[in-house]
Design an enzyme around this catalytic site. Sequence first.
Site, PDB file in Angstrom:
ATOM      1  N   LYS A  22       0.837  -1.213   0.000  1.00 48.80           N
ATOM      2  CA  LYS A  22       0.000   0.000   0.000  1.00 48.80           C
ATOM      3  C   LYS A  22       0.867   1.257   0.000  1.00 48.80           C
ATOM      4  CE  LYS A  22      -1.867   1.506   4.050  1.00 48.80           C
ATOM      5  NZ  LYS A  22      -1.554   2.927   4.381  1.00 48.80           N
ATOM      6  N   ASN A  23       1.838   1.296   0.902  1.00 52.06           N
ATOM      7  CA  ASN A  23       2.588   2.540   1.071  1.00 52.06           C
ATOM      8  C   ASN A  23       3.638   2.781  -0.014  1.00 52.06           C
ATOM      9  OD1 ASN A  23       0.957   3.110   3.179  1.00 52.06           O
ATOM     10  ND2 ASN A  23       2.448   2.600   4.781  1.00 52.06           N
ATOM     11  N   ARG A  93      -5.118  10.422   4.208  1.00 48.29           N
ATOM     12  CA  ARG A  93      -4.093  11.457   4.373  1.00 48.29           C
ATOM     13  C   ARG A  93      -3.043  11.430   3.273  1.00 48.29           C
ATOM     14  NH1 ARG A  93      -2.958  13.916   8.914  1.00 48.29           N
ATOM     15  NH2 ARG A  93      -0.809  13.886   8.237  1.00 48.29           N
ATOM     16  N   CYS A 117      -5.594  13.166  12.991  1.00 51.18           N
ATOM     17  CA  CYS A 117      -6.058  11.822  12.673  1.00 51.18           C
ATOM     18  C   CYS A 117      -5.948  10.972  13.919  1.00 51.18           C
ATOM     19  CB  CYS A 117      -5.302  11.222  11.498  1.00 51.18           C
ATOM     20  SG  CYS A 117      -3.834  10.354  11.936  1.00 51.18           S
ATOM     21  N   ARG A 122      -0.078  14.576  13.359  1.00 51.21           N
ATOM     22  CA  ARG A 122       0.453  14.373  12.007  1.00 51.21           C
ATOM     23  C   ARG A 122       0.441  15.630  11.126  1.00 51.21           C
ATOM     24  NH1 ARG A 122      -1.703   8.735   9.741  1.00 51.21           N
ATOM     25  NH2 ARG A 122       0.157   8.807   8.458  1.00 51.21           N
ATOM     26  N   ASP A 308       4.152   0.510  12.129  1.00 50.48           N
ATOM     27  CA  ASP A 308       2.993  -0.167  11.532  1.00 50.48           C
ATOM     28  C   ASP A 308       2.863  -1.633  11.953  1.00 50.48           C
ATOM     29  OD1 ASP A 308       2.263   2.170  10.304  1.00 50.48           O
ATOM     30  OD2 ASP A 308       3.131   1.662   8.356  1.00 50.48           O
ATOM     31  N   VAL A 330       7.214   6.849  17.239  1.00 55.47           N
ATOM     32  CA  VAL A 330       6.954   7.563  15.977  1.00 55.47           C
ATOM     33  C   VAL A 330       5.692   8.415  16.077  1.00 55.47           C
ATOM     34  CG1 VAL A 330       6.570   7.320  13.490  1.00 55.47           C
ATOM     35  CG2 VAL A 330       8.165   5.785  14.661  1.00 55.47           C
ATOM     36  N   ARG A 400      -8.977  -0.550   4.034  1.00 51.32           N
ATOM     37  CA  ARG A 400      -8.108   0.483   3.454  1.00 51.32           C
ATOM     38  C   ARG A 400      -6.727  -0.095   3.167  1.00 51.32           C
ATOM     39  NH1 ARG A 400      -7.064   5.258   6.968  1.00 51.32           N
ATOM     40  NH2 ARG A 400      -5.591   5.402   5.273  1.00 51.32           N
TER      41      ARG A 400
HETATM   42  N1  EPU Z   1       5.765  14.770  11.072  1.00 48.10           N
HETATM   43  C1  EPU Z   1       5.863  16.099  11.371  1.00 48.10           C
HETATM   44  N2  EPU Z   1       5.803  17.020  10.349  1.00 48.10           N
HETATM   45  C2  EPU Z   1       5.637  16.646   9.050  1.00 48.10           C
HETATM   46  C3  EPU Z   1       5.537  15.272   8.736  1.00 48.10           C
HETATM   47  C4  EPU Z   1       5.610  14.343   9.780  1.00 48.10           C
HETATM   48  O1  EPU Z   1       6.008  16.470  12.535  1.00 48.10           O
HETATM   49  O2  EPU Z   1       5.573  17.510   8.169  1.00 48.10           O
HETATM   50  C5  EPU Z   1       5.829  13.756  12.165  1.00 48.10           C
HETATM   51  C6  EPU Z   1       4.544  12.929  12.316  1.00 48.10           C
HETATM   52  O3  EPU Z   1       3.570  13.606  13.055  1.00 48.10           O
HETATM   53  C7  EPU Z   1       5.063  11.671  12.988  1.00 48.10           C
HETATM   54  C8  EPU Z   1       6.459  11.510  12.381  1.00 48.10           C
HETATM   55  O4  EPU Z   1       6.802  12.794  11.828  1.00 48.10           O
HETATM   56  O5  EPU Z   1       5.160  11.847  14.357  1.00 48.10           O
HETATM   57  C9  EPU Z   1       6.590  10.476  11.304  1.00 48.10           C
HETATM   58  O6  EPU Z   1       5.508  10.557  10.404  1.00 48.10           O
HETATM   59  P1  EPU Z   1       5.650  10.305   8.844  1.00 48.10           P
HETATM   60  O7  EPU Z   1       5.533  11.604   8.146  1.00 48.10           O
HETATM   61  O8  EPU Z   1       6.852   9.480   8.567  1.00 48.10           O
HETATM   62  O9  EPU Z   1       4.344   9.473   8.558  1.00 48.10           O
HETATM   63  P2  EPU Z   1       3.524   9.497   7.206  1.00 48.10           P
HETATM   64  O10 EPU Z   1       4.448   9.749   6.091  1.00 48.10           O
HETATM   65  O11 EPU Z   1       2.335  10.357   7.355  1.00 48.10           O
HETATM   66  C10 EPU Z   1       3.817   6.976   6.594  1.00 48.10           C
HETATM   67  C11 EPU Z   1       2.929   5.802   6.349  1.00 48.10           C
HETATM   68  C12 EPU Z   1       2.317   5.370   7.680  1.00 48.10           C
HETATM   69  C13 EPU Z   1       3.441   4.990   8.635  1.00 48.10           C
HETATM   70  C14 EPU Z   1       4.408   6.177   8.783  1.00 48.10           C
HETATM   71  C15 EPU Z   1       5.627   5.866   9.627  1.00 48.10           C
HETATM   72  C16 EPU Z   1       2.202   6.145   4.091  1.00 48.10           C
HETATM   73  C17 EPU Z   1       1.101   6.483   3.148  1.00 48.10           C
HETATM   74  N3  EPU Z   1       1.901   6.174   5.389  1.00 48.10           N
HETATM   75  O12 EPU Z   1       3.000   8.006   7.137  1.00 48.10           O
HETATM   76  O13 EPU Z   1       1.527   4.223   7.422  1.00 48.10           O
HETATM   77  O14 EPU Z   1       2.921   4.661   9.896  1.00 48.10           O
HETATM   78  O15 EPU Z   1       4.874   6.610   7.489  1.00 48.10           O
HETATM   79  O16 EPU Z   1       6.332   4.794   9.097  1.00 48.10           O
HETATM   80  O17 EPU Z   1       3.305   5.839   3.665  1.00 48.10           O
HETATM   81  C18 EPU Z   1      -0.211   2.672   7.784  1.00 48.10           C
HETATM   82  O18 EPU Z   1       0.105   2.117   6.708  1.00 48.10           O
HETATM   83  O19 EPU Z   1      -1.029   2.148   8.589  1.00 48.10           O
HETATM   84  C19 EPU Z   1       0.377   3.966   8.120  1.00 48.10           C
HETATM   85  C20 EPU Z   1      -0.154   4.768   9.048  1.00 48.10           C
END
Ligand code: EPU
Length: 421
Positions: A22-23, A93, A117, A122, A308, A330, A400
């Site tokens: 998915k990701n 998201r 969320c 996030r 995850d 995280v 999802r």
């Molecule tokens: N963060 C910030 N500012 C930003 C972006 C992120 O503070 O601009 C913080 C977040 O709040 C969090 C940390 O950085 O505390 C890491 O978040 P990250 O941005 O890496 O998460 P994401 O990119 O929104 C992806 C996956 C998630 C997975 C996380 C961590 C996708 C579509 N989603 O989310 O997947 O948990 O990386 O590995 O790639 C899932 O599949 O169930 C899922 C939630």
Amino acid sequence: MDKLIITGGKQLSGELRISGAKNSALPILAGALLSETPVTIGNIPHLHDITTTMELLGRMGVQLIIDEKMNIEIDTSTIKNFEAPYELVRTMRASILVLGPLLARFGSAHVSLPGGCAIGTRPVDIHLDGLAKMGADIKVEGGYILAQAKRLKGANLVMEKITVTGTENLLMAATLAKGKTVIENAAKEPEVSDLAHFLNKMGAKITGIGTDILEIDGVDQLGAKDLHYNILPDRIETGTYLVAAAMTGGNITVKNTRPSILDAVLEKLKEAGAEISTGDDWIKLDMKGKKPQAVSVRTAPYPAFPTDMQAQFTAMNAIAEGVAVITETVFENRFMHVQEMQRMGADIQLESHNAICKGVEKLAAAPVMATDLRASASLVLAGLVAEGDTMVDRIYHIDRGYDHIEEKLAQLGAKIRRIPN
Ligand code: EPU
């Protein structure tokens, strides 16, 4: 809303094929917006988030052709608007991933802010800061990000925090920027690398793939004739079924997967008492009928233990032998499954970012529900070892991110059925 009913007590055994990640699929479908020529993406999982992404691209005027094998051909030549509306971003998201590509290729993007969320606040500040450093004019108005740029320019970006989709957005934006971009403290998740390989196949110039420094030499346009790209297998789906088997004392082989991107998870399963053997694209787990030992895990960005997989290991610890601590670093609020597991008789105490799990002899079935994908999946796993019929509600979260979960579990011998609404 559909529900799943799981009758606990069956030991899982047999073989299973893993779907595409998915990701990886989500950023790669967004990345296709950068291509001047049609591209075809294969090994796409059958998921609700994929349908949402297709709807998002479709509303922009992008043409999508999907065949019976879930190959999706994407043709952006008919694109007519550059908007990701609130009603779609709200449900997924990852829609934020269209921001970088739209801005880089079309000079304009109008993307709803994702907002809060279930697993934490996030924010997307790092995405926006990076694009601003590349010369974009960014305003936030009425809950929407309005981004404009004649042509982005290369920049040195040091990520304040490791962010997966943040790295992906900036990486995509940088491919068409003028000059060189360096992303330091980049996320190293295999899905980021998969996106980078896909972009390079379209003509991007990215080096440092798989490391925390990505260097991108911007090019004038992207696109390759007859490009067909297969996305990598889903490591979290893989891990989820392995944990399910371990919890039931079972013996399964997962195929079409990639063991090399699951090191941290496999290590922890071995610590729990599983015998693991691997080939290039398969993993066999054998618990020899034993109960798992409790294992402590601490989540962190790749290659450490993935957030995850945290909820699934919490479920395993709930019935394991011994005491273990799960530490989530995280996300700030990713323990919603714990309360539901407590309702099933689990002995888990929450202390800030830690869940202290004391394994119990047996869980008892209860009606449960969760508000995020991995938490919902962990409740299904808990149901597999609970006495009685566990009803998991709100399973649209599971749909999802898990391709036909009840069929795959049933194939391994689980007693599980879906009750349509
Ligand atoms: N963060 C910030 N500012 C930003 C972006 C992120 O503070 O601009 C913080 C977040 O709040 C969090 C940390 O950085 O505390 C890491 O978040 P990250 O941005 O890496 O998460 P994401 O990119 O929104 C992806 C996956 C998630 C997975 C996380 C961590 C996708 C579509 N989603 O989310 O997947 O948990 O990386 O590995 O790639 C899932 O599949 O169930 C899922 C939630």
